[in-house]
Design a protein around this motif. Structure first.
Motif, PDB file in Angstrom:
ATOM      1  N   PRO A   3      30.894  49.449  49.180  1.00  0.00           N
ATOM      2  CA  PRO A   3      31.866  48.004  49.743  1.00  0.00           C
ATOM      3  C   PRO A   3      33.550  49.034  50.153  1.00  0.00           C
ATOM      4  CG  PRO A   3      30.944  48.102  47.501  1.00  0.00           C
ATOM      5  CD  PRO A   3      30.124  48.712  48.306  1.00  0.00           C
ATOM      6  N   VAL A   4      33.116  50.255  49.559  1.00  0.00           N
ATOM      7  CA  VAL A   4      34.455  51.429  49.607  1.00  0.00           C
ATOM      8  C   VAL A   4      33.868  51.351  50.894  1.00  0.00           C
ATOM      9  CG1 VAL A   4      35.210  53.811  49.232  1.00  0.00           C
ATOM     10  CG2 VAL A   4      34.215  52.538  47.155  1.00  0.00           C
ATOM     11  N   TYR A   5      32.722  51.469  51.745  1.00  0.00           N
ATOM     12  CA  TYR A   5      33.240  52.224  53.388  1.00  0.00           C
ATOM     13  C   TYR A   5      33.647  50.805  53.903  1.00  0.00           C
ATOM     14  CZ  TYR A   5      30.883  52.564  57.705  1.00  0.00           C
ATOM     15  OH  TYR A   5      31.345  52.355  59.300  1.00  0.00           O
TER      16      TYR A   5
ATOM     17  N   THR B 126      34.086  47.870  42.842  1.00  0.00           N
ATOM     18  CA  THR B 126      34.232  48.282  44.386  1.00  0.00           C
ATOM     19  C   THR B 126      34.009  47.655  45.116  1.00  0.00           C
ATOM     20  OG1 THR B 126      32.125  49.572  44.584  1.00  0.00           O
ATOM     21  CG2 THR B 126      33.751  51.502  43.488  1.00  0.00           C
ATOM     22  N   ARG B 127      33.720  46.649  45.041  1.00  0.00           N
ATOM     23  CA  ARG B 127      33.417  45.159  45.805  1.00  0.00           C
ATOM     24  C   ARG B 127      34.515  44.438  46.048  1.00  0.00           C
ATOM     25  NH1 ARG B 127      27.930  42.444  44.626  1.00  0.00           N
ATOM     26  NH2 ARG B 127      26.461  44.375  44.827  1.00  0.00           N
ATOM     27  N   THR B 128      35.375  43.763  45.160  1.00  0.00           N
ATOM     28  CA  THR B 128      36.769  43.554  44.936  1.00  0.00           C
ATOM     29  C   THR B 128      38.227  43.670  45.803  1.00  0.00           C
ATOM     30  OG1 THR B 128      36.393  42.632  42.833  1.00  0.00           O
ATOM     31  CG2 THR B 128      38.839  42.155  43.745  1.00  0.00           C
ATOM     32  N   PRO B 129      37.952  45.744  46.021  1.00  0.00           N
ATOM     33  CA  PRO B 129      38.919  46.337  46.881  1.00  0.00           C
ATOM     34  C   PRO B 129      38.367  45.239  48.027  1.00  0.00           C
ATOM     35  CG  PRO B 129      38.573  47.424  45.188  1.00  0.00           C
ATOM     36  CD  PRO B 129      37.214  45.849  44.829  1.00  0.00           C
ATOM     37  N   MET B 130      37.078  45.667  48.735  1.00  0.00           N
ATOM     38  CA  MET B 130      36.508  45.754  49.820  1.00  0.00           C
ATOM     39  C   MET B 130      36.901  43.414  50.024  1.00  0.00           C
ATOM     40  SD  MET B 130      32.457  45.158  51.149  1.00  0.00           S
ATOM     41  CE  MET B 130      32.380  43.737  49.858  1.00  0.00           C
ATOM     42  N   ARG B 131      36.873  42.719  49.252  1.00  0.00           N
ATOM     43  CA  ARG B 131      37.519  41.348  49.403  1.00  0.00           C
ATOM     44  C   ARG B 131      38.384  41.521  50.346  1.00  0.00           C
ATOM     45  NH1 ARG B 131      33.855  40.319  44.682  1.00  0.00           N
ATOM     46  NH2 ARG B 131      31.222  40.367  45.539  1.00  0.00           N
ATOM     47  N   LEU B 132      39.307  41.934  48.996  1.00  0.00           N
ATOM     48  CA  LEU B 132      40.913  41.580  50.145  1.00  0.00           C
ATOM     49  C   LEU B 132      41.447  42.750  50.063  1.00  0.00           C
ATOM     50  CD1 LEU B 132      42.378  43.243  45.377  1.00  0.00           C
ATOM     51  CD2 LEU B 132      42.314  40.532  46.729  1.00  0.00           C
TER      52      LEU B 132
ATOM     53  N   LEU C 159      47.719  41.609  47.465  1.00  0.00           N
ATOM     54  CA  LEU C 159      48.141  41.636  46.420  1.00  0.00           C
ATOM     55  C   LEU C 159      48.065  40.678  45.604  1.00  0.00           C
ATOM     56  CD1 LEU C 159      49.350  43.582  44.888  1.00  0.00           C
ATOM     57  CD2 LEU C 159      51.739  42.831  46.173  1.00  0.00           C
ATOM     58  N   ALA C 160      47.799  39.517  45.925  1.00  0.00           N
ATOM     59  CA  ALA C 160      48.218  38.445  44.662  1.00  0.00           C
ATOM     60  C   ALA C 160      46.845  37.991  44.219  1.00  0.00           C
ATOM     61  CB  ALA C 160      48.708  37.142  45.174  1.00  0.00           C
ATOM     62  N   CYS C 161      46.060  38.141  45.073  1.00  0.00           N
ATOM     63  CA  CYS C 161      44.483  37.288  44.750  1.00  0.00           C
ATOM     64  C   CYS C 161      44.183  39.452  43.551  1.00  0.00           C
ATOM     65  CB  CYS C 161      43.507  37.751  45.659  1.00  0.00           C
ATOM     66  SG  CYS C 161      43.969  36.509  47.050  1.00  0.00           S
ATOM     67  N   GLY C 162      44.497  40.481  44.338  1.00  0.00           N
ATOM     68  CA  GLY C 162      44.307  41.842  43.445  1.00  0.00           C
ATOM     69  C   GLY C 162      45.064  41.421  41.996  1.00  0.00           C
ATOM     70  N   PHE C 163      45.837  40.942  41.976  1.00  0.00           N
ATOM     71  CA  PHE C 163      46.418  40.747  40.324  1.00  0.00           C
ATOM     72  C   PHE C 163      45.407  39.525  39.552  1.00  0.00           C
ATOM     73  CE2 PHE C 163      50.738  41.899  41.744  1.00  0.00           C
ATOM     74  CZ  PHE C 163      51.025  43.118  41.050  1.00  0.00           C
ATOM     75  N   LEU C 164      44.515  38.594  40.034  1.00  0.00           N
ATOM     76  CA  LEU C 164      44.343  37.665  40.048  1.00  0.00           C
ATOM     77  C   LEU C 164      43.273  38.289  39.499  1.00  0.00           C
ATOM     78  CD1 LEU C 164      44.967  34.445  41.811  1.00  0.00           C
ATOM     79  CD2 LEU C 164      45.791  34.773  39.296  1.00  0.00           C
ATOM     80  N   ALA C 165      42.230  39.635  39.716  1.00  0.00           N
ATOM     81  CA  ALA C 165      41.078  39.756  39.707  1.00  0.00           C
ATOM     82  C   ALA C 165      41.367  41.114  39.034  1.00  0.00           C
ATOM     83  CB  ALA C 165      40.963  40.490  41.000  1.00  0.00           C
ATOM     84  N   LEU C 166      42.248  42.034  38.299  1.00  0.00           N
ATOM     85  CA  LEU C 166      43.117  42.341  37.474  1.00  0.00           C
ATOM     86  C   LEU C 166      42.485  41.667  36.094  1.00  0.00           C
ATOM     87  CD1 LEU C 166      45.296  44.350  38.507  1.00  0.00           C
ATOM     88  CD2 LEU C 166      43.631  45.161  38.034  1.00  0.00           C
ATOM     89  N   ARG C 167      43.263  40.038  35.744  1.00  0.00           N
ATOM     90  CA  ARG C 167      43.275  39.203  34.957  1.00  0.00           C
ATOM     91  C   ARG C 167      41.984  38.516  34.624  1.00  0.00           C
ATOM     92  NH1 ARG C 167      48.271  37.064  33.188  1.00  0.00           N
ATOM     93  NH2 ARG C 167      46.760  35.659  32.360  1.00  0.00           N
ATOM     94  N   ARG C 168      41.166  39.296  35.277  1.00  0.00           N
ATOM     95  CA  ARG C 168      39.436  37.722  35.396  1.00  0.00           C
ATOM     96  C   ARG C 168      38.687  39.576  35.051  1.00  0.00           C
ATOM     97  NH1 ARG C 168      39.201  34.311  40.654  1.00  0.00           N
ATOM     98  NH2 ARG C 168      40.655  32.609  39.699  1.00  0.00           N
TER      99      ARG C 168
END
Length: 453
Positions: free
Chosen positions: A16-18, A158-164, A202-211
């Motif tokens: 995912p990082v790649y 590492t998958r969520t940063p890839m999706r973002l 970024l907005a989706c990233g904040f949601l991911a942090l909360r979840r």
């Protein structure tokens, strides 16, 4: 813990990082494709502006990379207080650094544009200033997303940063033609599209942090606050600064190498520029292994298990295999790669020769970068940064001497320098302690293999 388990974990973290790193490169390519319709001056303006942005990325890596290591270590130790401290430190660094870069860059946008354009006063200067007027304030969003990525990676995701990153790129792809051509905003439209795409991510990233379960559990655990925000920030900076320095030194060395290549000829400069972009597709894979090795090492050390040798061995094998694959691919497909980037004639021939001469350098680079992740995760990145700095200086000196042999001489200088860097990091690796056969668990029981926390 067996080699198969380490290899499986590294692969799960790395791929995912790649794609996340590759998406970052793709964003610049998307902008260039649409801006190209505005003419050569617009292309030059956006090209130099994005190069500066890549260099500025090294500034926030102090927070992002530092948090990845500290959060992973706290997760391995099952220490919610340390995890919260790491997160606080990263955000404090972001709050300190971002206004300086964003506001200072905006106020100095014209001198910066002149600097990156080499003092040129042609039509590309006002276009670069226009791009900077949007992109530099927008660095606030870019930096915040990098901090979120660092937290999530340290938490093992590492998958969520890839999706973002893919979400941001998808929006940029849709918004670029609309804003650049549809609303006739030109290079400003490219900058606005990039900022809007990153803002949505970024907005989706904040949601991911909360979840995130690991972060929620740490936030809910009772604890007393023992350190100030400044102390947390200092710890994050001390961990991330050497990694940031390593990145900035390599980026600076790559820019300085262009000046040496320019002594050979204009054709070689064009070929070098195009071939280097093609090479990024491979080097992003090497850096994905490095990040995976850093996360894995930090997590295991936090859990009280020093398996740096085992993780390093698997990272080295994986990186070496990727380097060899890249070298063979460029050796056989060099002409097609250059044509895919729109080059032809003498530029295509010079670029093909360069790509085919890169093989030894790519294999060595892959091994060095992959193994370096172990030292980043264990807190030995200052030594790694010193090796990189010495290596880059040696590379530039050798390139100056061997430039008479053309682009193959440049490749020989790069390979020779990287060979010495590999020798230095191998010496560090051999000094690592052997992992004990028996691990002591927190419960006090002994077992031959203890699984990851």
């Amino acid at each position: 813990m067996g080699a198969t388990e380490h290899r499986r974990k590294l692969l799960a973290l790395a791929y995912p990082v790649y794609f996340e790193l590759l998406a970052g490169v793709t964003a610049g390519i998307i902008n260039m494709v649409w801006v190209a319709r505005l003419g050569a001056e617009a292309v030059a303006a956006v090209a130099v502006a994005t190069n500066l942005e890549n260099l500025l990325l090294g500034v926030i890596l102090v927070a992002g990379s530092g948090m990845t290591v500290l959060v992973a270590r706290a997760r391995g130790a099952e220490d919610p207080a340390a995890l919260r401290s790491a997160v606080r430190g990263g955000w404090t660094l972001w709050a300190i650094v971002t206004p300086v870069v964003a506001l200072g860059g905006f106020l100095c946008r014209e001198p910066l544009a002149r600097l990156v354009l080499g003092g040129s006063d042609d039509g590309s200067l006002p276009l670069a200033i226009a791009y900077f007027s949007i992109a530099l304030p927008g660095i606030t969003v870019f930096y915040a997303t990098n901090v979120i990525d660092g937290i999530l990676k340290g938490a093992g995701d590492t998958r969520t940063p890839m999706r973002l990153a893919l979400l941001a790129n998808g929006l940029i792809l849709a918004l670029d033609p609309l804003l650049i051509l549809g609303f006739d905003l030109g290079v400003r439209g490219a900058a606005i599209a990039t900022v809007l795409g990153r803002t949505a991510a970024l907005a989706c990233g904040f949601l991911a942090l909360r979840r995130n379960a690991v972060l929620r559990q740490a936030a809910a655990a009772p604890s007393e606050r023992t350190r100030s925000l400044i102390a947390d920030a200092r710890r994050a900076a001390a961990t991330g600064l050497p990694m940031s320095a390593d990145f900035v030194v390599r980026m600076t060395g790559a820019l300085a190498l262009v000046a040496i290549v320019a002594r050979i000829g204009v054709t070689e400069v064009a070929a070098y520029g195009i071939a280097t972009k093609a090479m990024y597709v491979a080097t992003m894979a090497f850096y994905s292994v490095r990040q995976a090795a850093a996360i894995r090492t930090s997590h295991l050390l936090g859990a009280g298990r020093d398996e740096r040798r085992a993780v390093g061995r698997q990272a080295l094998l994986l990186g070496g295999a990727l380097g060899l694959t890249a070298a063979l691919t460029l050796l056989s497909a060099g002409p097609w790669v250059m044509r895919a980037f729109g080059s032809e004639g003498a530029v295509a021939e010079a670029g093909t020769l360069y790509l085919r001469s890169l093989g030894p350098y790519l294999v060595l680079l892959a091994c060095f970068i992959a193994l370096g992740g172990v030292f980043e995760g264990s807190g030995d990145s200052p030594a790694l940064a010193r090796i990189t700095t010495c290596g880059v200086l040696l590379q530039l000196a050798l390139a100056h001497i061997l430039s008479g042999a053309g682009l193959p001489g440049i490749c020989a200088a790069m390979a020779a320098s990287m060979a010495l860097q590999c020798a230095a990091v191998t010496r560090m690796y051999r000094r690592l302690p052997l992992a004990p056969r028996t691990q002591i668990c927190r419960s006090g029981n002994r077992s031959g293999v203890s699984g990851p926390r």
